[in-house]
Design an enzyme around this catalytic site. Structure first.
Site, short mmCIF file in Angstrom:
data_model
loop_
_atom_site.label_atom_id
_atom_site.label_comp_id
_atom_site.label_asym_id
_atom_site.label_seq_id
_atom_site.Cartn_x
_atom_site.Cartn_y
_atom_site.Cartn_z
N ARG A 1 -9.05 1.44 8.76
CA ARG A 1 -8.69 0.06 9.05
C ARG A 1 -9.82 -0.65 9.79
O ARG A 1 -9.69 -1.83 10.11
CB ARG A 1 -7.45 0.04 9.95
CG ARG A 1 -6.16 -0.29 9.19
CD ARG A 1 -5.05 -0.35 10.22
NE ARG A 1 -3.89 -1.07 9.74
CZ ARG A 1 -2.84 -0.50 9.17
NH1 ARG A 1 -2.81 0.78 8.95
NH2 ARG A 1 -1.80 -1.24 8.83
N ARG B 1 11.50 -6.02 4.72
CA ARG B 1 11.20 -4.59 4.65
C ARG B 1 12.19 -3.81 5.51
O ARG B 1 12.50 -4.20 6.63
CB ARG B 1 9.77 -4.32 5.13
CG ARG B 1 9.51 -2.83 5.32
CD ARG B 1 8.06 -2.45 5.21
NE ARG B 1 7.24 -2.90 6.31
CZ ARG B 1 5.93 -2.66 6.39
NH1 ARG B 1 5.30 -2.01 5.43
NH2 ARG B 1 5.25 -3.11 7.42
N ARG C 1 11.42 -2.42 11.27
CA ARG C 1 10.47 -1.91 12.26
C ARG C 1 10.23 -2.95 13.36
O ARG C 1 10.17 -4.14 13.08
CB ARG C 1 9.13 -1.59 11.57
CG ARG C 1 9.13 -0.24 10.90
CD ARG C 1 7.97 -0.04 9.94
NE ARG C 1 6.69 -0.52 10.43
CZ ARG C 1 5.56 -0.47 9.72
NH1 ARG C 1 5.57 0.05 8.49
NH2 ARG C 1 4.44 -0.93 10.20
N ARG D 1 -0.69 -9.17 13.37
CA ARG D 1 -1.26 -8.09 12.54
C ARG D 1 -2.11 -8.65 11.40
O ARG D 1 -3.10 -8.05 11.01
CB ARG D 1 -0.13 -7.21 11.99
CG ARG D 1 0.50 -6.37 13.09
CD ARG D 1 1.84 -5.81 12.68
NE ARG D 1 1.72 -4.86 11.61
CZ ARG D 1 2.73 -4.50 10.81
NH1 ARG D 1 3.91 -5.04 10.96
NH2 ARG D 1 2.53 -3.62 9.87
N LYS E 1 0.83 -1.22 0.00
CA LYS E 1 0.00 0.00 0.00
C LYS E 1 0.86 1.26 0.00
O LYS E 1 0.64 2.18 -0.77
CB LYS E 1 -0.90 0.07 1.25
CG LYS E 1 -1.84 -1.09 1.44
CD LYS E 1 -2.67 -0.93 2.71
CE LYS E 1 -1.86 -0.92 4.01
NZ LYS E 1 -1.18 -2.21 4.30
P1 ADP Z 1 1.65 -1.43 7.38
O1 ADP Z 1 2.24 -0.44 6.40
O2 ADP Z 1 2.55 -2.54 7.67
O3 ADP Z 1 0.28 -1.86 6.97
P2 ADP Z 1 1.16 0.86 9.04
O4 ADP Z 1 2.42 1.63 8.98
O5 ADP Z 1 0.04 1.30 8.16
O6 ADP Z 1 1.50 -0.67 8.75
O7 ADP Z 1 0.63 0.78 10.54
C1 ADP Z 1 1.47 0.37 11.59
C2 ADP Z 1 0.66 0.27 12.86
O8 ADP Z 1 0.11 1.56 13.19
C3 ADP Z 1 -0.55 -0.66 12.79
O9 ADP Z 1 -0.23 -2.00 13.02
C4 ADP Z 1 -1.44 -0.06 13.89
O10 ADP Z 1 -0.98 -0.43 15.18
C5 ADP Z 1 -1.19 1.43 13.73
N1 ADP Z 1 -2.16 2.02 12.79
C6 ADP Z 1 -1.89 2.60 11.58
N2 ADP Z 1 -3.01 3.03 10.99
C7 ADP Z 1 -4.04 2.72 11.82
C8 ADP Z 1 -5.45 2.88 11.78
N3 ADP Z 1 -6.07 3.46 10.72
N4 ADP Z 1 -6.19 2.43 12.83
C9 ADP Z 1 -5.60 1.87 13.89
N5 ADP Z 1 -4.28 1.66 14.01
C10 ADP Z 1 -3.49 2.08 12.99
P1 ADP Z 2 2.27 -1.77 3.22
O1 ADP Z 2 2.30 -0.27 3.20
O2 ADP Z 2 1.05 -2.34 2.58
O3 ADP Z 2 2.50 -2.32 4.59
P2 ADP Z 2 4.87 -1.62 1.87
O4 ADP Z 2 4.59 -0.69 0.72
O5 ADP Z 2 5.62 -1.09 3.01
O6 ADP Z 2 3.47 -2.29 2.34
O7 ADP Z 2 5.59 -2.92 1.27
C1 ADP Z 2 5.97 -4.00 2.13
C2 ADP Z 2 7.35 -4.53 1.71
O8 ADP Z 2 7.27 -5.15 0.43
C3 ADP Z 2 8.40 -3.42 1.57
O9 ADP Z 2 9.66 -3.97 1.93
C4 ADP Z 2 8.37 -3.08 0.08
O10 ADP Z 2 9.62 -2.55 -0.35
C5 ADP Z 2 8.08 -4.43 -0.55
N1 ADP Z 2 7.23 -4.36 -1.74
C6 ADP Z 2 6.27 -3.44 -2.04
N2 ADP Z 2 5.69 -3.71 -3.24
C7 ADP Z 2 6.28 -4.85 -3.69
C8 ADP Z 2 6.10 -5.66 -4.87
N3 ADP Z 2 5.18 -5.36 -5.80
N4 ADP Z 2 6.88 -6.77 -4.99
C9 ADP Z 2 7.80 -7.08 -4.03
N5 ADP Z 2 8.02 -6.37 -2.90
C10 ADP Z 2 7.28 -5.26 -2.74
#
Ligand code: ADP
Ligand code: ADP
Ligand code: ZN
Length: 215
Positions: free
Chosen positions: A88, A127, A160, A171, A13
Site C-alpha cells: 500500500r 459492504r 466494519r 481512507r 480487490k
Molecule cells: P479494504 O479492503 O477496504 O481496502 P483492508 O481490509 O485491505 O481494506 O485494510 C483495512 C485497513 O487495514 C486499512 O485501512 C489499513 O489501516 C490497514 N492495512 C491493511 N493493509 C495494509 C498495508 N499493506 N499497509 C498499511 N496498512 C494496512
Molecule cells: P476491497 O477489497 O477492494 O476493499 P471488496 O472486495 O471488499 O473491496 O468490495 C467492496 C464492496 O463492494 C463489497 O461490499 C463487495 O461485496 C462489493 N463489490 C465487490 N465487487 C463488486 C462489483 N463488481 N460490483 C458491485 N459491488 C461489488
C-alpha cells in the site's frame, strides 16, 4: 504465480482475489484480514493495528511488512499467492521486490481494479463482512443467502468500523496520497494491468482471468 491487487478501498480487490485464489489454487493473502483476525483474538498486533485502522490511516510499514513476509514464507505460498491490500506504499513494494529478488523471483502482475471515488462511498456503506472467515458481501449487489448471516460459516455479518462514511473519505485520501503512486511504480516495471472495476463482479473476473491466462 504472484499477483498483486491494487485499487482504492472498496474497489473489489478482496472479492476478486478470493475468486483468483480459488481458480488458480493459490492462497489469498490479505493484510487487512490478518489485522482483523488479530483484532478479534485481542493480540498485541491487533490492538496496535486498530489504533490506525479506526482512524482510516495505514498501519506503519515496519509492522505490516513483518507480518506479510512471515505469511508468504509459509509452505502454502511456495507455489505463488495473490496479495490483497499489500503493498500500500512504495516502501512496502520495494521491500517485497527485494525479498523476491533474493529468492530469484518476481511479481507476475499488479492488477489495478479501477473504480472512481464517487462509486466508492456508496459501495462501502453496503459492504458487510464476516470477521470469522473473511467473506465479504454487499447488501444490494452481492447479498448473502440469508440476510445478515455468512453463507460459509453462519456468523453474523457486520459493517466494519472503518467503513463508516467519514472514515471511508479519509481512507480515500490516504489511498490517493500513499497507494496510487504504486500504479506508476508497476507501470515502470511493465507488469501493471488495469481492469474496469465498475462492471459486475463476473465481468471483472473474466477480464482478470484473460490477463492471467495470456501469460
Ligand atoms: P479494504 O479492503 O477496504 O481496502 P483492508 O481490509 O485491505 O481494506 O485494510 C483495512 C485497513 O487495514 C486499512 O485501512 C489499513 O489501516 C490497514 N492495512 C491493511 N493493509 C495494509 C498495508 N499493506 N499497509 C498499511 N496498512 C494496512
Ligand atoms: P476491497 O477489497 O477492494 O476493499 P471488496 O472486495 O471488499 O473491496 O468490495 C467492496 C464492496 O463492494 C463489497 O461490499 C463487495 O461485496 C462489493 N463489490 C465487490 N465487487 C463488486 C462489483 N463488481 N460490483 C458491485 N459491488 C461489488
Ligand atoms: Zn464467514
Amino acid at each position: 504465480m504472484k499477483i498483486i491487487m491494487l485499487g482504492a478501498p472498496g474497489a473489489g480487490k478482496g472479492t476478486q482475489a478470493k475468486m483468483i485464489a480459488e481458480k488458480y489454487h493459490i492462497p489469498h493473502v490479505s493484510t487487512g484480514d490478518i489485522f482483523r483476525a488479530n483484532l478479534k483474538e485481542g493480540t498485541p498486533l491487533g490492538k496496535k493495528a486498530k489504533e490506525y485502522m479506526d482512524k482510516g490511516a495505514l498501519v506503519p510499514d515496519e509492522l505490516t511488512v513483518e507480518i506479510l513476509l512471515d505469511r508468504v514464507s509459509r509452505d502454502d505460498c511456495a507455489g505463488g499467492y495473490v496479495l490483497d491490500g499489500f503493498p500500500r506504499t512504495i516502501p512496502q513494494a520495494e521491500v517485497l521486490d527485494e525479498e523476491l529478488t533474493k529468492l530469484g523471483d518476481h511479481v507476475d502482475f499488479a492488477i489495478d481494479v479501477d473504480v472512481p471515488d464517487e462509486n466508492i462511498v456508496r459501495r462501502m456503506s453496503g459492504r458487510r463482512a464476516c470477521l470469522k472467515c473473511g467473506a465479504t458481501y454487499h447488501i444490494e449487489h452481492i447479498p448473502p443467502k440469508k440476510e445478515g448471516i455468512c453463507d460459509n460459516c453462519g456468523e453474523p455479518l457486520v459493517l466494519r468500523d472503518d467503513d463508516k462514511p467519514e472514515t471511508v473519505q479519509k481512507r480515500l485520501t490516504v489511498y490517493h496520497e500513499q497507494t496510487a503512486p504504486l500504479i506508476d511504480y508497476y507501470t515502470k516495471q511493465g507488469i501493471l494491468r488495469t481492469v474496469d472495476g465498475t462492471k459486475d463482479m463476473k465481468e471483472v473476473f473474466s477480464a482478470i482471468t484473460g490477463i492471467i491466462d495470456q501469460n
